[in-house]
Design an enzyme around this catalytic site. Structure first.
Site, PDB file in Angstrom:
ATOM      1  N   GLY B 216      37.040  39.531  47.210  1.00 40.97           N
ATOM      2  CA  GLY B 216      38.140  40.069  47.593  1.00 40.97           C
ATOM      3  C   GLY B 216      38.883  38.912  47.098  1.00 40.97           C
ATOM      4  N   SER B 217      40.394  38.979  48.276  1.00 40.23           N
ATOM      5  CA  SER B 217      41.049  37.678  47.802  1.00 40.23           C
ATOM      6  C   SER B 217      40.979  36.481  48.002  1.00 40.23           C
ATOM      7  CB  SER B 217      42.959  38.571  48.381  1.00 40.23           C
ATOM      8  OG  SER B 217      42.792  39.273  49.005  1.00 40.23           O
ATOM      9  N   THR B 218      39.851  35.966  47.759  1.00 38.35           N
ATOM     10  CA  THR B 218      39.221  34.511  47.958  1.00 38.35           C
ATOM     11  C   THR B 218      39.087  34.313  45.986  1.00 38.35           C
ATOM     12  OG1 THR B 218      37.070  35.183  47.964  1.00 38.35           O
ATOM     13  CG2 THR B 218      37.726  33.851  50.051  1.00 38.35           C
ATOM     14  N   LYS B 220      41.466  35.196  44.073  1.00 38.87           N
ATOM     15  CA  LYS B 220      42.405  34.058  43.537  1.00 38.87           C
ATOM     16  C   LYS B 220      42.396  32.939  43.581  1.00 38.87           C
ATOM     17  CE  LYS B 220      44.872  38.927  45.624  1.00 38.87           C
ATOM     18  NZ  LYS B 220      45.411  39.188  47.143  1.00 38.87           N
TER      19      LYS B 220
END
Lengths: 521, 485
Positions: B216-218, B220
């Site tokens: 997921g957004s980790t 990023k």
């Protein structure tokens, strides 16, 4: 004749004492360690065990001193060491099996058999003053030996154990007749071959540089071969078959000095075994197991699988170089660990080092047997000693070779070690015989002259002289080295010095056979 | 007859030489393969009949052997079984896993490092005992992670960013290794079958293996690292942040921001994009820079790299040949990107440790049976994925995420926490709750711990904040437990 040896003759009896001490220490030490390592205490019957082993040593030493004081001092200690180590490992497997919930008590029985075996060996040494007496029973031995050999084939009497029809059972007693048969057959072969070696040595056609025997002389070899193959097929045991045939071929070779006998014998046996493999599935199974022991479908086969053999190999592998130590391995995980697989049990607990040491004991024992055959003066003694010594070595080879997958596995037992009364007692009797033969082999000429041999030789000398220029019954073809069966006197080069005494060392005493022939009307 | 007798005795010697050769072949050359044979029960008996060395955490054995009165002689006991199961694994009759497997030769005393000790026992006659293994696990951190994940499926792993020492390794649901180490193979088999069939997959060590997770957004953080490493970006760089981004090469597949709304305007600063975890700017920048740049950055952090801690860690992966739309999805930790929590903790650790990832390890020291240290793990650099200045910039941005953004549930009063949230959709179906992620390190100015937490099905679809509120508190409790000491 009258000369007395200037230096004192070493009988080796003092050396024997020290060696016996060492042998007893090996057995007793192993026995103690088994107890200490498995239960932190000496085994319950440790005292009895030590006493019996020491008693055997003392009794045999005294008997040898009394009746065979020139006997090879190595024989009894070597055997006692093997027997003691065997007792210790059998006791160890009793403990292991009992811990698995299967009560086992082979140890005490084996101890009893040890005592009985030693007593019988002593009896042989005492009762048999001269091994040449046995030659009178050549054909009795043959009949008895063959009967014993085929006894397990008898329906109702023979029992099948582990796929081999090697045992007979009478009531509560079970017995492996082949063990006694091998002694009787060795006596028979020795007697037969010493009489007929000249005929068997006669030259036949020469093929590829190999002097073949005459075709008509192949009869006895064919008979032995037929019996061996019969044993292989009916008793389903390659070991006994190999042992019996090996014994015959080895003795035939010693008697005739013809390598062609060995080659013909081996070819015949190989052909017969090959045929048996193709015709009989149980023999084929054994070969299958040997070649592909680790295949999982052979390993997992319910009957005739390689599970036992492979578990034995696992045991050996666990032992590695130094061994797990007395009582520290898991030899009881292999079926028949105290009999057929005692070698893998020893290899597991004593390691490659211990196993090689044990093999060396056997090797020395066999070599001493062959050495005394070289030293002994009469042909019968030579053949008997070499036959018995060779069986011992050959039996080891077949057993250890089977367990280590050098050759197919067989049902033979490790002499002096494996649990089982018939084998132990028979082998002790063999040692009794070897002690007797080694006594006459190592006896200094002077003293020997005064005793048994002297009298005998004198008689022979007289009778040969009476016969004078007698012809052999087979007057035609004269053998290469000696005269015909009854014409030993022609062999003057060898025989002349025999009249005064038998101090000539490398002399064959074939002539007492000759005497018998002459005396028989 | 003497000539053939002499030849016969040579034959006998040859026979015995053959026997000795045969015995040597089996007992020496073939021995190791026979001992390793799966059908060899002896090896089991030997190994289980031995006083196997303990696995020690902070001076207390968590796995040890106890003498018992059965054919084996020793029973393996796990003091706090389920808590440490992902680390210890179990030592069963037919199988060993986890540390029991990875450190087997040390524990059973056959390791090369224990040679001296074995030679000694050869002479003293004493029984060769097993060596012991001391772990880097901090029991307080382990317990905190365990408690915080109570009742949920997920994993938490904490490492010391300065050394790589693993401080906590928790995977839930767990199992009781004592049941699997039972000497009754019927009981052990039943327990094993039950655990295998359990749909919660309790036997997985989710921190380093299992099915892995979409980050997921980790992920990023890796986008950010890639962008900063180009040198063309700084926290104030304005980047495009549309409400919807039409994935390149598709007709109508739209990529939206969490919650589906705008992300604070048509353009935002890089700092702000991370703070609220905008999707569209990172997706667009990833497409702009290409999948190779992203993959290179991911691999620099350790993706695709085999790693043993000493249990082997399943390598995290970035898709091999994505099209631009897939690259866009990968940039926000979806599509085929799969990671282990340990890998995400290593990303945080790199930021915390001036750009260097230290090689993660579980074994602090190995000791012989006599308690002498036979081996001690020396920290070593595993990878250098980013420069120190990139690390410093990322640290500030991550501090901002916790202080002002989605990571606020991880705030600890008096301690600066740097972190990043994530919410990973596990299917296209909106009914399936996404996995909640949080990775962080603290204190930001003197990092002592880096963590990664994943809580399965912990988030709400399209809600970045809910994921953070589930996973971030777990991380916070672990950090507090470590910093409290």
């Amino acid at each position: 004749m009258a000369t007395v040896a200037p230096s004192r003759i070493r009988t080796g009896r003092a050396a024997e004492v020290w060696l016996l001490l060492l042998a007893v220490a090996l057995g007793v030490g192993g026995y103690a360690l088994v107890g200490l390592n498995t239960g932190d205490a000496l085994p319950e019957d440790f005292g009895r065990y030590a006493l019996i082993l020491a008693g055997v040593a003392v009794v045999l030493h005294l008997v040898v001193r009394w009746r065979a004081r020139y006997a090879d001092p190595l024989l009894v200690p070597l055997v006692l060491a093997l027997n003691g180590i065997g007792l210790a490992i059998i006791h160890r497997i009793d403990i292991g099996m009992t811990a698995r919930g299967i009560p086992f008590a082979a140890g005490p029985r084996q101890l009893m058999w040890t005592a009985l075996g030693a007593v019988l060996a002593a009896a042989v040494i005492i009762a048999l003053r001269d091994h040449r007496t046995l030659r009178r029973y050549t054909f009795t031995a043959m009949v008895a030996g063959l009967v014993l050999l085929v006894l397990p084939m008898t329906p109702g009497l023979g029992v099948n154990r582990n796929g081999a029809q090697l045992w007979i059972e009478v009531g509560p007693l079970s017995f492996q007749p082949a063990e006694i048969a091998k002694i009787l057959l060795a006596i028979f072969f020795a007697g037969y071959l010493v009489t007929n070696r000249d005929v068997l040595t006669l030259a036949g056609p020469k093929i590829l540089g190999l002097q073949l025997p005459r075709v008509r002389d192949l009869g006895p070899l064919l008979l032995a071969w037929a019996v061996a193959i019969g044993v292989l097929v009916v008793e389903r045991d390659l070991g006994t078959s190999l042992l019996f045939f090996g014994l015959f071929v080895a003795m035939l070779y010693v008697a005739t000095e013809r390598a062609s006998w060995i080659i013909i014998g081996l070819l015949m046996f190989a052909a017969g075994a090959l045929l048996a493999v193709n015709l009989f599935p149980h023999v084929a199974d054994r070969f299958d197991i040997w070649l592909n022991a680790l295949d999982s479908d052979i390993y997992n086969r319910e009957f005739g699988g390689s599970g036992q053999l492979v578990r034995g190999l696992f045991g050996l592998a666990l032992g590695g170089l130094m061994g797990a130590g007395w009582g520290e391995g898991f030899p009881h995980l292999t079926t028949h660990a105290n009999s057929d697989f005692i070698v893998s049990a020893l290899g597991e607990e004593l390691g490659l080092t211990g196993l090689i040491a044990i093999l060396l004991i056997y090797l020395v024992l066999a070599q001493r047997g062959l050495r005394m055959a070289i030293g002994v003066r009469d042909g019968f003694g030579k053949l008997l000693a070499s036959g018995l010594a060779f069986t011992l070595a050959f039996q080891c080879f077949v057993v250890v070779g089977g367990v280590t997958r050098l050759i197919p596995l067989t049902g033979l037992t490790m002499p002096f070690m494996a649990a089982g009364g018939s084998s132990l007692v028979a082998n002790w009797i063999i040692i009794g015989l070897l002690v007797r033969i080694s006594d006459s082999s190592r006896r200094p000429a002077a003293e020997g002259g005064g005793e048994v041999v002297g009298a005998e030789t004198a008689r022979i000398a007289l009778s040969t002289q009476n016969e004078g220029t007698g012809k052999g019954p087979d007057g035609a073809a004269r053998p290469r080295r000696r005269g015909g069966t009854s014409a030993a006197v022609y062999d003057t080069a060898d025989d002349v010095p025999r009249v005064p005494a038998n101090d000539a060392h490398d002399q064959d005493d074939d002539d007492d056979q000759h005497t018998e022939v002459v005396e028989r009307p | 007859m003497n000539a053939p007798l002499r030849r016969l005795s040579v034959l006998v010697i040859l026979m015995f030489v053959a026997l000795m050769g045969g015995a040597t072949w089996v007992q020496y050359f073939q021995a190791s393969s026979l001992n390793a044979d799966s059908r060899n029960v002896r090896t089991l008996y030997r190994d289980h009949g031995q006083d196997r060395g303990p696995i020690v955490v902070a001076g207390e054995p968590v796995a040890y052997s106890e003498p018992v009165d059965d054919p084996f002689g020793f029973q393996r006991v796990y003091a706090d079984g389920p808590l440490y199961a992902p680390v210890t694994g179990w030592y069963g009759l037919y199988q060993a896993t986890g540390m029991e497997r990875a450190a087997h030769t040390v524990l059973n005393g056959t390791d090369d490092s224990l040679l001296l000790s074995r030679v000694r026992t050869l002479f003293t006659g004493a029984e060769q005992g097993g060596g012991s293994v001391e772990l880097t696990i901090d029991p307080a951190a382990q317990q905190a992670a365990w408690d915080a994940l109570d009742g949920r499926r997920g994993a938490a792993v904490a490492i010391d960013p300065r050394t790589g020492a693993i401080l906590a390794m928790v995977s839930r649901p767990s199992y009781d290794p004592n049941a699997l180490a039972a000497h009754s193979s019927a009981d052990a088999d039943a327990a094993y079958t039950g655990l295998l069939e359990d749909e919660g997959d309790p036997l997985f060590n989710r921190t380093i293996g299992g099915n892995l997770y979409a980050p997921g957004s980790t992920f990023k953080l890796i986008d950010l690292a890639m962008l900063l490493e180009t040198g063309d970006y700084d926290p104030e760089t304005e980047i495009e942040a549309p409400t919807e981004y039409l994935l390149p090469g598709t007709q109508d597949t739209m990529l939206r921001n969490p919650g589906g709304g705008t992300c604070g305007g048509e353009t935002v600063t890089l700092e702000y994009a991370l703070q609220v975890s905008c999707n569209t700017p990172f997706a667009m920048l990833a497409v702009e820079h290409g999948d190779d740049a992203l993959r290179e950055q991911a691999e620099a952090f350790g993706f695709g790299e085999p790693l043993d801690v000493p249990m082997s860690v399943t390598p995290s992966r970035f898709p091999a040949d994505p099209d631009p739309a897939q690259t866009a999805m990968s940039a926000i930790g979806q599509f085929d990107v799969r990671v282990t929590p340990l890998q995400m903790a290593m990303v945080s650790a790199a930021v915390a440790n001036d750009g260097d990832v230290m090689r993660p390890y579980l074994i602090a020291t190995e000791r012989g049976p006599d308690l002498q240290v036979t081996a001690r793990t020396e920290p070593e650099v595993f990878a250098e994925p980013i420069s120190a200045s990139t690390a410093a910039t990322m640290r500030d941005l991550m501090v901002n995420v916790v202080a002002n953004g989605t990571g606020s549930p991880a705030q600890i009063s008096g301690v600066q926490v740097a972190g990043k949230t994530g919410t990973a959709e596990t299917g296209s179906d909106e009914d399936v709750a996404p996995d909640a992620w949080f990775t962080a390190f603290a204190p930001a100015d003197d990092p002592q711990i880096a963590v990664a937490v994943v809580v399965e099905d912990g988030g709400a679809y399209g809600e970045e904040g809910t994921g953070a509120s589930v996973a971030a508190p777990v991380a916070r409790q672990i950090i507090q437990a470590v910093l409290a000491e």
